[in-house]
Design a protein around this motif. Sequence first.
Motif, PDB file in Angstrom:
ATOM      1  N   ALA A 146      -5.342   4.584  -3.564  1.00  0.00           N
ATOM      2  CA  ALA A 146      -4.352   3.623  -3.079  1.00  0.00           C
ATOM      3  C   ALA A 146      -4.934   2.215  -3.075  1.00  0.00           C
ATOM      4  N   ALA A 147      -6.189   2.099  -2.670  1.00  0.00           N
ATOM      5  CA  ALA A 147      -6.842   0.786  -2.642  1.00  0.00           C
ATOM      6  C   ALA A 147      -6.923   0.185  -4.039  1.00  0.00           C
ATOM      7  N   THR A 148      -7.329   0.986  -5.005  1.00  0.00           N
ATOM      8  CA  THR A 148      -7.430   0.506  -6.389  1.00  0.00           C
ATOM      9  C   THR A 148      -6.078   0.040  -6.909  1.00  0.00           C
ATOM     10  N   ALA A 149      -5.024   0.772  -6.548  1.00  0.00           N
ATOM     11  CA  ALA A 149      -3.681   0.457  -7.040  1.00  0.00           C
ATOM     12  C   ALA A 149      -3.183  -0.897  -6.551  1.00  0.00           C
ATOM     13  N   VAL A 150      -3.685  -1.360  -5.402  1.00  0.00           N
ATOM     14  CA  VAL A 150      -3.223  -2.648  -4.865  1.00  0.00           C
ATOM     15  C   VAL A 150      -4.328  -3.712  -4.883  1.00  0.00           C
ATOM     16  N   GLY A 151      -5.445  -3.402  -5.535  1.00  0.00           N
ATOM     17  CA  GLY A 151      -6.507  -4.392  -5.672  1.00  0.00           C
ATOM     18  C   GLY A 151      -7.286  -4.663  -4.406  1.00  0.00           C
ATOM     19  N   LEU A 152      -7.439  -3.645  -3.557  1.00  0.00           N
ATOM     20  CA  LEU A 152      -8.211  -3.796  -2.328  1.00  0.00           C
ATOM     21  C   LEU A 152      -9.399  -2.851  -2.346  1.00  0.00           C
ATOM     22  N   SER A 153     -10.312  -3.055  -1.440  1.00  0.00           N
ATOM     23  CA  SER A 153     -11.399  -2.095  -1.247  1.00  0.00           C
ATOM     24  C   SER A 153     -10.895  -0.983  -0.324  1.00  0.00           C
ATOM     25  N   THR A 154     -11.558   0.162  -0.399  1.00  0.00           N
ATOM     26  CA  THR A 154     -11.163   1.275   0.483  1.00  0.00           C
ATOM     27  C   THR A 154     -11.290   0.872   1.946  1.00  0.00           C
TER      28      THR A 154
ATOM     29  N   ILE B 249       0.835  -1.204   0.000  1.00  0.00           N
ATOM     30  CA  ILE B 249       0.000   0.000   0.000  1.00  0.00           C
ATOM     31  C   ILE B 249       0.867   1.250   0.000  1.00  0.00           C
ATOM     32  N   LEU B 250       1.927   1.247   0.807  1.00  0.00           N
ATOM     33  CA  LEU B 250       2.822   2.400   0.873  1.00  0.00           C
ATOM     34  C   LEU B 250       3.554   2.613  -0.457  1.00  0.00           C
ATOM     35  N   ASP B 251       3.958   1.528  -1.095  1.00  0.00           N
ATOM     36  CA  ASP B 251       4.623   1.646  -2.405  1.00  0.00           C
ATOM     37  C   ASP B 251       3.698   2.336  -3.402  1.00  0.00           C
TER      38      ASP B 251
ATOM     39  N   THR C  48      -8.396   0.948   5.145  1.00  0.00           N
ATOM     40  CA  THR C  48      -8.547   1.602   6.453  1.00  0.00           C
ATOM     41  C   THR C  48      -8.145   0.675   7.596  1.00  0.00           C
ATOM     42  N   TYR C  49      -8.017  -0.613   7.330  1.00  0.00           N
ATOM     43  CA  TYR C  49      -7.505  -1.543   8.337  1.00  0.00           C
ATOM     44  C   TYR C  49      -6.040  -1.229   8.630  1.00  0.00           C
ATOM     45  N   TYR C  50      -5.336  -0.703   7.629  1.00  0.00           N
ATOM     46  CA  TYR C  50      -3.919  -0.359   7.779  1.00  0.00           C
ATOM     47  C   TYR C  50      -3.714   1.126   8.071  1.00  0.00           C
TER      48      TYR C  50
END
Length: 409
Positions: free
Chosen positions: A41-49, A20-22, A53-55
Motif C-alpha cells: 500500500a505504501a509503494t502504491a501511494v509513494g510513501l514509506s511503510t 491509501i484506502l483507494d 503506520t501513521y494512518y
Amino acid sequence: MAERSARRATDRYERKREDILDAATVILNERGVKGLTLSLAATAVGLSTTSVTYYFKRKDDLAAACLMRGVDWLAEAAEAALATDDSRARVARLVELNLERQRLTAVGEAPPLPILADIRALNQPRRSEVFQAYMRVFRRVRQVFETPDLAWLTRGRRTARTLLLLEQLFWSAAWLPKYDVEDYPRVRERMTDILLHGLAADGAVWSPRPPPMSELAPGEGLEMSRDAFLRAATRLINTHGYKGASVDRISAELNVTKGSFYHHNDAKDDLVAACFERSFEVIRRVQRLAMDRDGDQWSKLSGAAAALAEYQLSDYGPLLRSTALSALPHEMRQQTVADFARVSDRFASMISDGIAEGSLRPVDPVIAAQMLNATLNAGAELAFWVPGVRQKAAPAVFVRPMLMGLFSA
C-alpha cells in the motif's frame, strides 16, 4: 490563524488516508486480505511503510477500513432503496445504484468497492467488528422483502432472497468489465428483468428432476480418499478463508499428519487449485447429465441448478466459493477464471437453446448464466444464513427465486 492551519493539516491527513484506502482496496481485491501488506500500500501511494503506520498501525486495521468502506456504501444504497414502499422498485434501485457505482469506478471517478466476502480472513477483533457491521446492513437489505404483499414469505425465505440479491451485486464486479460502460444501462435493465421475472417462460411449473447424488459422488479407493481430503479443505476454506484454513487445521479435520497433507499437495496454493478443479468437475458432470436427459431446456436447466443446490448441502459438498480466487498466484488465477467462464458459457448455451424452443423467457443468456453462477456459488453459504435448511429444500428456497423471479410464490 492556528485554527486554519489545524484545519489544513486535518484535510491533508484525510486526503492521504483516502489515497491509501483507494490503493489498498485495489490490492485487496486482487490479492485478498492475505496478500495485502502495508508495504504494498505504501509503494502504491509513494510513501514509506513507516509513514503508512501513521494512518494504520497494522495490516488488519488497513484491510478492515477498506472493507468498512464497502459496508458503508451498501448501507447507503439500502437506505436509498428502502425509500420506496414497493419491493420491486427497491430491487431495481439497488441494481441501479450498484451499476452506477461500478460505472464511476470504470471511468476513474470513484475508487473500487472492496470484495466483502474476504471479511472472514481478518484477524480478531477486526473480523468481528466488520462482520457485525455487515450483519446490520444485511438485515437492512432484507427489509426489501418486508412489505404487506410479501407477508407470505417466511423469515428464512426472505433471508435466502437477500443472500441471492446481494450475491448478484457482488458478483457483477467480476463480469461487468467485459462490457463497455456505455452498455451498463442495458446490463442494468437485463439484470433487473431477470431478478424480477426469472428465466422460466409463462406457465412453467417448478418440478425439477435433479440427478441423484450417487451419480455425482466420486468412485472408490484412491479417488474417494482424495475427494474426502479436498472436501474437508473446501469446507474449511469456505468457512475460515484461505488464511484461516491452515495446513494444521485441515490435517486435524481429517485426523492425518501434515506429512500426509504434503503427500497429496506440494503447497497450499496447489490445494486451492485442486479444490477449484474438483468443484468445476462436479458442475460439468451435472451439466452433462442434465443435457443428456429427455425434456425441454427448462427441465434440464432447473434440474441441473437443483442438483447443485442440493449438492452444496449434501455430505459430498460444498463447492469452493469464488472468493478463494484471491489466494491463488496470478497464473493459477487466470486458469481458474477461464474455467469459471467455460462453466458459465455452457449454462448460457442451455439458456439460449431454451429461448429458441420457447421454454425459457427471452433474456440475455450471457448475463443470465453469470447470475445463475452467482446463485449456485452462494449456495455454499445457505446453511449459515438459513440455519436448519434441509438439503432437499435448498432448490425451492434458493434456486427457484432465481429461475422464476424473486417474487414468485
